[in-house]
Scaffold this motif. Sequence first.
Motif, mmCIF file in Angstrom:
data_model
loop_
_atom_site.group_PDB
_atom_site.id
_atom_site.type_symbol
_atom_site.label_atom_id
_atom_site.label_comp_id
_atom_site.label_asym_id
_atom_site.label_seq_id
_atom_site.Cartn_x
_atom_site.Cartn_y
_atom_site.Cartn_z
ATOM 1 N N SER A 296 -5.868 -3.859 14.508
ATOM 2 C CA SER A 296 -6.955 -2.883 14.453
ATOM 3 C C SER A 296 -6.659 -1.812 13.400
ATOM 4 N N PHE B 229 -3.222 -3.944 18.362
ATOM 5 C CA PHE B 229 -3.322 -2.605 17.787
ATOM 6 C C PHE B 229 -2.871 -2.584 16.332
ATOM 7 N N THR C 135 -6.573 6.766 17.518
ATOM 8 C CA THR C 135 -7.401 6.179 16.452
ATOM 9 C C THR C 135 -7.616 7.126 15.279
ATOM 10 N N GLN D 166 -7.547 -3.271 10.156
ATOM 11 C CA GLN D 166 -9.005 -3.286 9.962
ATOM 12 C C GLN D 166 -9.535 -1.905 9.598
ATOM 13 N N CYS D 167 -8.978 -0.886 10.226
ATOM 14 C CA CYS D 167 -9.409 0.477 9.889
ATOM 15 C C CYS D 167 -9.128 0.761 8.417
#
Lengths: 367, 367
Positions: B93, B90, B65, B96-97
């Motif tokens: 995600s 993933f 991450t 989104q990060c």
Amino acid sequence: MTDLLLIPGPIMVSPAVQEAASIQSLAHTSPEFVKIFQEVLQNLRTVFQTTDAGDQSIVISGSGTLGWDIVGNNLLKSGDSVLTVSTGFFSDSFAQCLESYDAQVDVLKSEPGKVVALDKIESQLKSKKYQLITLTQVDTSTATLLDIGSIAALVKKVSPETFVIVDGVCSIGVEEFKFSEWSIDYVLTASQKALSSPSGLSVSLISERALKYALANGSTRGFFANLKKWTPIMKAYEAGAGQYFATPSIQLVNALNVSLREILSYGLAARIAKNKQTSDTFKSNLQQLGLTLVSDDANSAHGLTAVYVENPGHVISSLKSKGIVIAGGILPEIKDKYIRIGHMGISAIEDDLHHIDNVFEAIENSI
Amino acid sequence: MTDLLLIPGPIMVSPAVQEAASIQSLAHTSPEFVKIFQEVLQNLRTVFQTTDAGDQSIVISGSGTLGWDIVGNNLLKSGDSVLTVSTGFFSDSFAQCLESYDAQVDVLKSEPGKVVALDKIESQLKSKKYQLITLTQVDTSTATLLDIGSIAALVKKVSPETFVIVDGVCSIGVEEFKFSEWSIDYVLTASQKALSSPSGLSVSLISERALKYALANGSTRGFFANLKKWTPIMKAYEAGAGQYFATPSIQLVNALNVSLREILSYGLAARIAKNKQTSDTFKSNLQQLGLTLVSDDANSAHGLTAVYVENPGHVISSLKSKGIVIAGGILPEIKDKYIRIGHMGISAIEDDLHHIDNVFEAIENSI
């Protein structure tokens, strides 16, 4: 043969902690690992001395530095004022980190080895509204110990809304620290100091009111230093249920579990007392050699010693040739004038290892 | 007895890697540790297959991450456009990060187990100026393998200024990956997947042009995900000199050094080929049981298998009762319909351990 490592962290760890770092990997949400992580998070409450169930302990792969980012990213908004009480290099670096989050940071800085008088802090706190105050309990650059209890009581009196933030990297596990009694809002440390574990974990505790602020008002920017991401994870693990956000370090969390067990089985108060005794004796012996400490006697840390010597480079290399590793100066103003010796964990607790006797003798012979 | 751990990471590590995680602490700037860290940073160049000395490998305490945050904090500015090619949880995600860094993210998403056609990516790339494109080489949620080489070549042809970013968390060390030949700008992974080490390290490589951008234009916000802070440190260690910013994990870096040595001594190409063979056989055996893979045959990852079963909960608990740990589904659309089995590292390489034989037999008996 491995050197005798006596820097102010990473420190030498016990054989049981070493072994705990070598377990085979476990699934991060398995019952076996959840139990380990749960025990770590619970035992940290005892180590930090919190009695409030609404506070939350936090363990993330990282280093002490990550704790600074957690403050910057979660506990202030752009333009907020921050007061830093600085006793050295690490206090200043923490301030710089918060400035990078667009905080307006005022620094009250003391001379090397001295502390800022309480009345100066009081008048500064009264001069404007501070979102938070940062206190470095032990600045590793000067071995100076701040009286956190008194400063926190002062903040509570004159500026109760200001969050009290403590950098406890070189103090938690070796100095007296009372999160609830002193009304601290966030304390950060790292695994490789007096918590007596391998390096690689950021370890911290946040108060209920600071956590409430972070979840409502903290930045939404980024994942890794974002308490909105980590809080449900830590609460789940501590409640005994695995939950996924980012894979924790199985081996390092297991090692920390063993070191926390060792600390608590010795007894936290007994450990702090033993550390103080080791430190007092070592410092007094150095002074009897005619050496001068960087820190005032009244404000000296107990996990490391910073002491002036004529030729630090010579002392350090002379010790290294005998297999003893200590550290040099790091505070820019006096960088080349002193040495630093760490005495935390087994080195301070287990007299039979003779770590401190050996380093003292080597220093005596080298000057 | 320890369970047989066959999730798609953390994976079981070799006895030598386990032992390497239990070394006594070393000073982080000691010659002994500098040598270890130097070897890690150098060997990563071989693992990532870069031939350009201006590229830089990066190892920080953290997890996969953290690599996403490094992209968000260093390689884009607020308002920049990002194109995400998504093959699952993933990939989404990661998007989104980056959105949390105020990027405008367009997501081209495929059906579970399928990939997005090249011509769709091409027309999207032509529609506006993208600062970067994110590609998840293997999305661990679906075991879908992207053809990074072809997509990177397309980006180079139609939008050469767009940075090509690869999430290689479940691919580096098990899938073919050619950083220089494919002109990748940043690839991130974590220590606990096919790099076959304990979890706790973010491992990545940045191209010279992306690094130049990061140092000149990256955010100045924060310390821990800031390449302005880490770059001089990594360059110093790789050149054989210790330099301090934040204390690295001595034990985990040492473990990674041993696992990288094992990978390179087996031979990277041989290891990738052996992984493919193990994976192909396992998948084909599952299909002969009448089971259907989540990923198309043409786009199947080689470090894990995602396969539909009638009652995933039953299969997982039946295996756990026999001491074998596998993972459940994680892609929201099909979450309760499939299981995931990891086969990286020693489990894929060492036939004598019979890890894959055992998990296959247990699955066969449980359905």
